[in-house]
Write a protein that holds these residues in place. Sequence first.
Motif: not given
Length: 350
Positions: A338-348
């Motif tokens: 869940k944490q990794e999915d959340g990081r992937h969705k963060l704007p670059v």
Amino acid sequence: PQSPAVERSAAAPGLWYEKAAPGDRRLGKVVTIAKSKKFRDNHGKVLLEGHRLIKDALEAGAVPQTLFFSTVGHLKLLPEAEIKRASLIKVKFEDIKTWSDLVTPQGLLGIFSKPDPAKLSYPAAQLTNSLPLLLICDNIRDPGNLGTILRSAAGAGCEKVLLTKGCVDPWEPKVLRAGMGAHFRVPIIANLNWESVPTNLPDGIQVCVADNNDPGALAGTTSMPRGAGRAGSAPDSPTAPVKSTPKAAPEHEDEEGAAAIPELAAQYYYEDWARTPVAVVIGGETHGLSSAALQLAASTGGKRLVIPVVPGVDSLNSAIAAGIVLFEGKRQLLWRHKQEDGRHKLPVLG
């Protein structure tokens, strides 16, 4: 005894069955022999009992050889296309009661070809919820414990279960009863030498062990309990390296094997340890963890996982320890995902 009379099943016109004479001793002998490990090993067949287990087996692709049933209605609960492949024999319910190991028999027994885990089709829901979490059983000899452990492994979404030599046969009737269908939900690779265990593990896996070694006890103030697989007392310093004593190894191991037992860091089971992928070793009720299990864990950078209990309470039953550790591993893996999915969705950021 009378010769079986061939009849057509009125409930399922496409099915034919034989009607056995009441008290046919030949059939009773067949069922009795089918319960033995010698029969399973020599003939490659297993005995399954009850609607749930037999239905699960058929849906997973296990091949039925013979089905014994007390009423035609039992056949309605099973997939017709699959049971057509078997010899169907109608017997008196009193006969099944005599053959059965259950307190309340259901009137349905089946002899199947011994399932090959590589050829079974596991439920879609099980595959969808499978995690990079594996279980290794080391000298689990109590049938009820092993069946319960397999049930927990299936419930936690384990990818597979490995059983080393010294474990009870997973197809023993008591294991099947306690497993409640787990045999057809998670791949079970049995009778492995420790040398072959790594070949059944994914590359890069970390192997951890559930252990009741208390680092405080190693100072010589407290005697060491047996049964290293039954996670027990909380360590005074859970992250400190712990050197195993020879008591953690099976009695049959020689002094040279015991001397080679490596050091492993110990920590509480609820601390961070479930990294992808991960395997957990649960040791047996009497001998506990073998030195081979500890060596494998050390070679992968694994740790000891300790379940803290109230001082003075004996170490936990291996099946209970397995359930606690496996579901904690599941929690950690899902949280990390869940944490990794959340990081992937963060704007670059630019």
